[in-house]
Scaffold this active site. Structure first.
Site, mmCIF file in Angstrom:
data_model
loop_
_atom_site.group_PDB
_atom_site.id
_atom_site.type_symbol
_atom_site.label_atom_id
_atom_site.label_comp_id
_atom_site.label_asym_id
_atom_site.label_seq_id
_atom_site.Cartn_x
_atom_site.Cartn_y
_atom_site.Cartn_z
ATOM 1 N N SER A 61 0.817 -1.211 0.000
ATOM 2 C CA SER A 61 0.000 0.000 0.000
ATOM 3 C C SER A 61 0.854 1.265 0.000
ATOM 4 O O SER A 61 2.032 1.254 0.356
ATOM 5 C CB SER A 61 -0.900 0.018 1.231
ATOM 6 O OG SER A 61 -1.532 -1.228 1.405
HETATM 7 N N1 SAH Z 1 -0.615 -5.066 4.126
HETATM 8 C C1 SAH Z 1 0.170 -5.368 2.939
HETATM 9 C C2 SAH Z 1 -0.535 -5.051 1.636
HETATM 10 C C3 SAH Z 1 -1.671 -5.940 1.411
HETATM 11 S S1 SAH Z 1 -2.156 -6.277 -0.242
HETATM 12 C C4 SAH Z 1 1.519 -4.723 2.978
HETATM 13 O O1 SAH Z 1 1.825 -4.001 3.956
HETATM 14 O O2 SAH Z 1 2.296 -4.950 2.054
HETATM 15 C C5 SAH Z 1 -3.517 -7.319 0.196
HETATM 16 C C6 SAH Z 1 -3.134 -8.705 0.649
HETATM 17 O O3 SAH Z 1 -4.334 -9.345 1.087
HETATM 18 C C7 SAH Z 1 -2.556 -9.568 -0.455
HETATM 19 O O4 SAH Z 1 -1.284 -10.035 -0.096
HETATM 20 C C8 SAH Z 1 -3.559 -10.715 -0.583
HETATM 21 O O5 SAH Z 1 -2.959 -11.973 -0.853
HETATM 22 C C9 SAH Z 1 -4.213 -10.719 0.778
HETATM 23 N N2 SAH Z 1 -5.547 -11.322 0.841
HETATM 24 C C10 SAH Z 1 -6.595 -11.191 -0.004
HETATM 25 N N3 SAH Z 1 -7.646 -11.926 0.430
HETATM 26 C C11 SAH Z 1 -7.247 -12.531 1.586
HETATM 27 C C12 SAH Z 1 -7.880 -13.415 2.509
HETATM 28 N N4 SAH Z 1 -9.132 -13.837 2.367
HETATM 29 N N5 SAH Z 1 -7.164 -13.833 3.575
HETATM 30 C C13 SAH Z 1 -5.887 -13.437 3.760
HETATM 31 N N6 SAH Z 1 -5.237 -12.595 2.928
HETATM 32 C C14 SAH Z 1 -5.905 -12.148 1.856
#
Ligand code: SAH
Length: 213
Positions: A61
């Site tokens: 992000s």
């Molecule tokens: N917080 C992260 C950015 C997140 S991007 C950072 O600091 O880099 C969103 C993430 O959510 C992705 O890695 C994706 O794989 C995960 N995601 C999406 N759906 C999910 C679910 N149901 N359970 C766990 N993770 C999930």
């Protein structure tokens, strides 16, 4: 953090100008080197205020959004925090500077393994990682004082609401589509949940089940 004082100053200035004013949050963001979490081609852009691609088609992000979400979560030093969506691990690392313990979960094992390696290399010992569908939370570790979701669902997932302790706060993006989403804050009270809308955002979707890698 990168040792170039100008880069660091500009990074913190950009955060402040976007509304990240909480001193504890700014200090935590100063301590965590974002370039460690953005490996490869994009690492030299780690100090720009923009989201960047990571593996598994996901994104790290935008730093100012990380800051605003962290600030909205009002994390205290005794808090047990759940993060859904580990991604690069950057947000979890920042939370780890503010909380007692952070549990972070992602549906991609590859991302979890990579993030865990960075936490270990930096002697961050108060983060526990899980590969699972985070929409169901982590029932064995609940309840949580704080929950942050970094992928967008249509609504706050029921299991996460249930795993928030009374008085606890959850911050998450919600929306009907990939393009129109709002960051909301949910506070659990004695008799229910209070919701407020914070700002428009754009996150990858919260998907069901485990990822392929
Ligand atoms: N917080 C992260 C950015 C997140 S991007 C950072 O600091 O880099 C969103 C993430 O959510 C992705 O890695 C994706 O794989 C995960 N995601 C999406 N759906 C999910 C679910 N149901 N359970 C766990 N993770 C999930």
């Amino acid at each position: 953090m990168n040792h170039d004082p100008d880069t660091k100053m500009q990074f913190l200035y950009a955060l402040r100008s976007k509304g990240v004013t909480d001193a504890r949050v700014l200090t935590a963001m100063e301590q965590v080197d974002r370039s460690e979490y953005v490996k490869g081609t994009f690492s030299d852009r780690a100090y720009e205020d923009m989201p960047l691609p990571i593996t598994c088609g996901q994104t790290i992000s935008q730093p100012s959004i990380v800051g605003l979400m962290t600030q909205a979560l009002k994390v205290g030093p005794r808090d047990k925090v759940l993060e859904v969506g580990t991604g690069s691990g950057y947000q979890a690392a920042i939370l780890s500077k503010l909380a007692r313990r952070v549990y972070t979960v992602d549906r991609h094992k590859r991302l979890v393994t990579a993030a865990r390696a960075i936490f270990e290399a930096h002697d961050i010992t108060n983060i526990t990682t899980f590969t699972a569908d985070g929409s169901y939370g982590l029932p064995d570790q609940a309840p949580f004082d704080r929950i942050m979701v970094t992928a967008a669902a249509e609504d706050a997932p029921g299991p996460l609401l249930a795993q928030l302790r009374v008085g606890g706060i959850m911050v998450l993006p919600v929306g009907q589509s990939d393009t129109v989403q709002s960051l909301i804050r949910v506070v659990r009270t004695e008799d229910g949940y209070d919701y407020d809308e914070l700002l428009p955002v754009r996150f990858v979707p919260l998907l069901e089940g485990l990822g392929q890698d």
